[in-house]
Write a protein that holds these residues in place. Structure first.
Motif, short mmCIF file in Angstrom:
data_model
loop_
_atom_site.label_atom_id
_atom_site.label_comp_id
_atom_site.label_asym_id
_atom_site.label_seq_id
_atom_site.Cartn_x
_atom_site.Cartn_y
_atom_site.Cartn_z
N LEU A 269 0.83 -1.20 0.00
CA LEU A 269 0.00 0.00 0.00
C LEU A 269 0.86 1.25 0.00
CD1 LEU A 269 -2.75 1.36 0.13
CD2 LEU A 269 -2.77 0.99 2.61
N ARG A 272 2.22 1.89 -3.40
CA ARG A 272 1.20 2.44 -4.29
C ARG A 272 1.06 3.95 -4.05
NH1 ARG A 272 -3.06 -1.09 -3.42
NH2 ARG A 272 -4.46 0.31 -2.31
N VAL A 273 1.10 4.36 -2.79
CA VAL A 273 1.01 5.78 -2.47
C VAL A 273 2.19 6.54 -3.08
CG1 VAL A 273 1.23 7.43 -0.57
CG2 VAL A 273 -0.40 5.55 -0.40
N TYR A 276 1.96 6.32 -7.22
CA TYR A 276 0.91 7.14 -7.82
C TYR A 276 1.09 8.63 -7.51
CZ TYR A 276 -1.97 3.23 -9.42
OH TYR A 276 -2.44 2.13 -10.10
N SER A 324 -9.35 8.49 -5.60
CA SER A 324 -8.68 7.19 -5.47
C SER A 324 -7.37 7.35 -4.68
CB SER A 324 -8.39 6.61 -6.86
OG SER A 324 -7.63 5.41 -6.76
N TYR A 325 -6.62 8.39 -5.01
CA TYR A 325 -5.37 8.61 -4.29
C TYR A 325 -5.63 9.00 -2.84
CZ TYR A 325 -0.53 9.93 -3.48
OH TYR A 325 0.76 10.00 -3.00
N ASN A 327 -8.14 8.01 -1.04
CA ASN A 327 -8.53 6.79 -0.34
C ASN A 327 -7.31 5.94 0.02
OD1 ASN A 327 -11.26 7.39 -0.45
ND2 ASN A 327 -11.59 6.28 -2.36
N ASP A 328 -6.34 5.86 -0.89
CA ASP A 328 -5.12 5.10 -0.59
C ASP A 328 -4.35 5.72 0.57
OD1 ASP A 328 -5.54 3.17 -2.49
OD2 ASP A 328 -4.18 4.03 -3.98
N CYS A 329 -4.19 7.04 0.53
CA CYS A 329 -3.46 7.73 1.60
C CYS A 329 -4.20 7.58 2.92
CB CYS A 329 -3.29 9.20 1.26
SG CYS A 329 -2.10 9.53 -0.07
N GLU A 331 -6.29 5.15 3.84
CA GLU A 331 -6.19 3.77 4.33
C GLU A 331 -4.82 3.51 4.95
OE1 GLU A 331 -6.44 -0.90 2.86
OE2 GLU A 331 -6.88 0.72 1.43
N LEU A 332 -3.78 4.01 4.30
CA LEU A 332 -2.43 3.80 4.85
C LEU A 332 -2.28 4.50 6.19
CD1 LEU A 332 0.38 2.64 4.56
CD2 LEU A 332 1.02 4.66 3.20
#
Length: 347
Positions: A269, A272-273, A276, A324-325, A327-329, A331-332
């Motif tokens: 994860l 990915r952060v 991206y 989307s970005y 949400n990734d940040c 979640e991390l």
């Protein structure tokens, strides 16, 4: 309004918001731990600790994201008698005050608070170094009650006292809630985006505030349309998208150093952060969401971005990539905070 007019207005709104910092001032006697508290509020070692501000001629000003944190020199000292202090540091230009103390509440702090109250300024009382609060034969709750009563006696009215420890982080979550509650809504969003989250609820508030920024930046990126997206018949301003992604990461405190130190289970994860967050990664996300129409949720953001931008080609794509970005940040950051708080995630 047309697309050009909406873009010009949105650009000005973003610039005005960035220039208007949330200004929080900390005052109190030397040794109260104001600099340490500033570092805890932003989650990074940005303030010099051990500075005796009563012997300096300037305030220590810390700029962090949308915050300006001001460590004020001592009020009522030989170098700064009250009138000279007020003329020099202009408290009417600051948004919120934190009276920080670690021992007995000083008369100079009382005098300063009364001056602030006369000027209609908001002040919160913070008893720092809670981990040092101890007296043989007495409980912590008894000592806290005595301190709160002393503050009320000196300032002439009951006031909530926030008891915190920068060493153990005890009480910092409650202080964050108190700071936010004392601010008007627009300033609450600035605080949520810029300050460290000490609870999962704080992270949710951060996400909500960041989402509004996503719509603004995404709308402007779609309206500018400078860079063609390969394989997609639409252009996007990549510099604006890059800035948006960088600000989202910064809001969550996800520096390269922090991400690279993640435990193995979080590394995918984290990668990915990081990936991206590059211009190449942003382009991949845009292609992934090519043709994406704006969701029904965009309706409440039309007054912010403008009707013409909301209907523009590429707006749905830029919003989807930004969210989307985000949400990734989120979640991390959530996974990292859960580990810090000892919360077991349900399978």
């Amino acid at each position: 309004m047309g697309l050009r007019e909406d873009a010009a207005r949105l650009r000005q709104d973003i610039e005005d918001e960035q220039n208007a910092k949330l200004r929080i001032a900390l005052f109190g006697q030397p040794g109260s731990g104001k600099s340490s508290l500033i570092n805890q509020i932003v989650g990074q070692p940005v303030a010099r600790t051990g500075v005796t501000t009563d012997t300096t001629v300037e305030a220590q000003i810390i700029a962090h994201e949308e915050l300006l944190l001001v460590d004020l020199p001592g009020y009522g000292t030989s170098r700064f008698p009250p009138n000279a202090w007020m003329d020099r540091f202009r408290p009417e230009e600051l948004d919120l005050f934190l009276c920080v103390f670690a021992g007995k509440f000083h008369e100079a702090d009382t005098a300063f608070f009364k001056e602030l109250r006369e000027k209609g300024r908001i002040c919160l009382f913070v008893r720092n170094k809670l981990d040092d609060l101890w007296e043989d034969g007495r409980t912590t709750d008894e000592l806290k009650a005595e301190i709160a009563a002393d503050v009320a006696r000196q300032v002439g009215a009951p006031e909530q006292v926030y008891f915190v420890s920068c060493r153990t982080r005890e009480g910092l979550s409650e202080l964050v809630d108190g700071i936010k509650a004392a601010l008007e809504p627009a300033l609450q969003e600035k605080y949520a985006r810029s300050a460290k989250a000490f609870s999962l609820a704080h992270l949710e508030a951060k996400k909500d505030a960041c989402e509004k920024s996503v719509y603004k930046y995404a709308g402007l990126a779609a309206a500018n349309g400078l860079n063609p997206v390969p394989g997609v018949n639409v252009g996007v301003d990549m510099s604006i998208m890059y800035k948006m992604f960088a600000e989202i990461r910064a809001s969550y405190g996800l520096t390269d150093e922090k991400v690279n130190k993640l435990i193995p289970s979080l590394l995918p994860l984290g990668k990915r952060v990081l990936d991206y967050g590059t211009k190449e990664g942003i382009m991949l996300l845009l292609k992934k969401f090519a043709g994406k129409s704006a969701s029904t949720a965009v309706g409440r953001f039309v007054p912010i971005v403008g009707q013409a931008i909301a209907a523009a080609a590429g707006f749905g794509m830029t919003v989807a990539a930004g969210k989307s970005y985000l949400n990734d940040c989120h979640e991390l950051a959530e996974r990292i905070l859960e580990r810090e708080l000892g919360i077991e995630r349900q399978p």
